[in-house]
Write a protein that holds these residues in place. Structure first.
Motif, PDB file in Angstrom:
ATOM      1  N   MET A  70    -106.999 -29.006 100.989  1.00 27.95           N
ATOM      2  CA  MET A  70    -106.078 -27.882 101.202  1.00 27.95           C
ATOM      3  C   MET A  70    -104.683 -28.392 101.530  1.00 27.95           C
ATOM      4  N   TYR A 129    -102.706 -23.941 108.155  1.00 20.04           N
ATOM      5  CA  TYR A 129    -103.440 -23.434 109.310  1.00 20.04           C
ATOM      6  C   TYR A 129    -104.942 -23.370 109.023  1.00 20.04           C
ATOM      7  N   ILE A 130    -105.286 -22.880 107.843  1.00 15.37           N
ATOM      8  CA  ILE A 130    -106.706 -22.813 107.466  1.00 15.37           C
ATOM      9  C   ILE A 130    -107.290 -24.218 107.365  1.00 15.37           C
ATOM     10  N   ALA A 131    -106.487 -25.161 106.851  1.00 16.73           N
ATOM     11  CA  ALA A 131    -106.941 -26.550 106.747  1.00 16.73           C
ATOM     12  C   ALA A 131    -107.253 -27.128 108.120  1.00 16.73           C
ATOM     13  N   LEU A 152    -102.654 -27.198  98.424  1.00 18.89           N
ATOM     14  CA  LEU A 152    -102.417 -25.761  98.560  1.00 18.89           C
ATOM     15  C   LEU A 152    -101.185 -25.391  99.377  1.00 18.89           C
ATOM     16  N   ILE A 153    -100.699 -26.307 100.234  1.00 16.57           N
ATOM     17  CA  ILE A 153     -99.480 -25.991 101.000  1.00 16.57           C
ATOM     18  C   ILE A 153     -98.281 -26.180 100.083  1.00 16.57           C
ATOM     19  N   LYS A 154     -97.577 -25.105  99.791  1.00 20.05           N
ATOM     20  CA  LYS A 154     -96.490 -25.154  98.812  1.00 20.05           C
ATOM     21  C   LYS A 154     -95.106 -25.334  99.442  1.00 20.05           C
ATOM     22  N   ILE A 172     -99.562 -21.094 105.553  1.00 20.79           N
ATOM     23  CA  ILE A 172    -100.837 -20.454 105.893  1.00 20.79           C
ATOM     24  C   ILE A 172    -102.038 -21.314 105.510  1.00 20.79           C
ATOM     25  N   TRP A 173    -101.950 -22.019 104.369  1.00 17.57           N
ATOM     26  CA  TRP A 173    -103.075 -22.870 103.962  1.00 17.57           C
ATOM     27  C   TRP A 173    -103.213 -24.072 104.891  1.00 17.57           C
ATOM     28  N   ARG A 192     -97.063 -33.915 104.948  1.00 12.92           N
ATOM     29  CA  ARG A 192     -98.147 -33.907 103.964  1.00 12.92           C
ATOM     30  C   ARG A 192     -98.733 -35.305 103.795  1.00 12.92           C
TER      31      ARG A 192
END
Length: 429
Positions: free
Chosen positions: A193, A24-26, A197-199, A21-22, A83
């Motif tokens: 992000m 997508y926001i990124a 933030l992407i785990k 989800i992070w 990543r």
């Protein structure tokens, strides 16, 4: 980190992988920064004293590097991980954007403008298409089109809405150069992000899918995949056709709508902006529907035929009625609905090559980049010969050709219950 493929894939909302989800926001933040200059940069270059042809050359070089980077981004993401690919794009973007501003625009150095902006063109495909590979592995197979729909939704939010409308507020306040410097803030937010933030753990997907290949073979496959798999070649042609009107209309419709029909510049911009605003919702809608009614079926009828109709309507309806804003908005919204129906193409490519998704996505990205060239090139070539009307019909015929090609696409779409039931009914008939 996500420990297993099944655990990650089980968590999703309307096809959106929660683990990503992070990311997508990124994408929304990154594309806001990347798209912030699209509506004014060419005019600013001309205002600096350069010719229109020189401004066009800057964008042509940029488009070329975008196409090449789009092609390479998928396989690079599969080799070194999404990543790392996204971080590389994020850093490259900032470094060469600063170079573009300081060594190019501020110094009014044309050679540096082309060099810096051209190299910056490598960055954004690495960031966004690297993430597409991540989605291709992380999303549940039967919800892949939905997951891609969310991606294009976030892309439209950044590039088409915030990236388009923010400058209308920032330029009066801080000027053109201030706005261009402000873009770095959005890029940095998106980049950090992706970095922190992407785990989700991409390596777990690679292990579970047994996609262990030599790096040389994987790079080679990104080059030869269209020859090795004819289905990829067919899908590539359909993907190129996908956006020919979108990019071709940018060349011809501003003149038609303003000089011939009688809209003002601000009215035309609002009409064109409505296309992107519409795709925010329709990208998501068509992604979800595609998983239910069938990817190829949707592309065939709502994408190809829908765009053939939308292309004709965008020209003939305003021409026949005149500068009516409601009519202009109607054709723009209809166009936005139709073009978003191609969303499943992002899912079709990796499904056609499930063991080499990075190479397949690279071919998808190359096709998307080539669409940037084909649309304007066709408009430039056909308008002097057959006029705008002839160009409109050329685009329409290509969409009909794409419709025919879909009958040769054999996609083994992961079935959900809805498609299984319809498939059984068709066999029974």
């Amino acid at each position: 980190m996500a420990g297993s493929l099944s655990a990650s894939q089980s968590k999703q909302i309307f096809g959106l992988p929660i683990a990503l989800i992070w990311g997508y926001i990124a994408i929304a933040f990154f594309m806001t920064g990347d798209g912030i200059e699209q509506a004014f940069l060419s005019k600013y270059i001309v205002d600096l004293g350069f010719s229109t042809q020189q401004a066009s050359l800057v964008f042509s070089v940029y488009g070329f590097t975008v196409a090449i980077a789009s092609w390479l981004s998928g396989v690079l993401a599969e080799l070194v991980g999404p990543r790392r690919t996204m971080i590389f794009g994020f850093i490259l973007w900032i470094v060469f954007h600063i170079g573009f501003l300081t060594l190019g625009l501020e110094q009014e150095n044309f050679a540096m403008m082309i060099t810096m902006y051209g190299i910056r063109g490598i960055a954004y495909p690495m960031f966004i298409y690297g993430f597409v590979v991540w989605i291709a592995y992380a999303a549940p197979k039967q919800k892949l089109a939905s997951a891609m729909g969310w991606f294009w939704c976030m892309y439209s939010v950044g590039m088409g809405v915030f990236g388009t409308y923010l400058p209308s507020f920032s330029i009066p306040a801080i000027g053109v150069m201030g706005t261009l410097w402000m873009a770095i803030v959005f890029i940095a937010i998106g980049g950090f992000m992706a970095m922190f933030l992407i785990k989700d753990n991409f390596d777990s997907y690679k292990k579970e899918t047994n996609a262990e290949n030599s790096k040389f073979r994987e790079v080679l496959r990104a080059i030869t995949i269209a020859y090795e798999n004819p289905q990829i070649a067919i899908a590539s042609v359909v993907r190129i056709i996908n956006q020919i009107s979108l990019f071709g209309f940018v060349v011809i419709l501003p003149i038609v709508f303003i000089d011939q029909i009688g809209f003002t510049m601000s009215e035309w911009l609002r009409i064109w902006g409505a296309v992107y605003a519409t795709t925010i919702f329709t990208n998501l809608m068509w992604g979800i529907l595609g998983d239910r009614i069938g990817w190829v079926r949707q592309v065939r009828w709502f994408g190809c035929i829908g765009m053939a109709i939308a292309t004709l309507l965008f020209y003939y309806l305003p021409m026949s009625i005149g500068p009516n804003m409601w009519v202009g908005l109607f054709v723009a919204i209809f166009f936005g609905f139709a073009i978003a129906a191609f969303v499943p193409m992002s899912a079709i490519f990796p499904t056609l090559e499930p063991n080499h998704k990075g190479a397949a996505v690279s071919m998808h990205n190359l096709s998307a980049g080539l669409s940037n060239f084909v649309g304007p090139a066709l408009a430039t070539a056909i308008v002097p010969i057959a006029g705008v009307e002839g160009t409109i019909w050329a685009f329409t015929i290509l969409y009909i050709f794409g419709f025919i090609l879909t009958y040769f696409m054999k996609v083994n779409q992961p079935m959900n219950k809805f498609i299984d039931e319809n498939h059984s009914m068709e066999i029974a008939k």
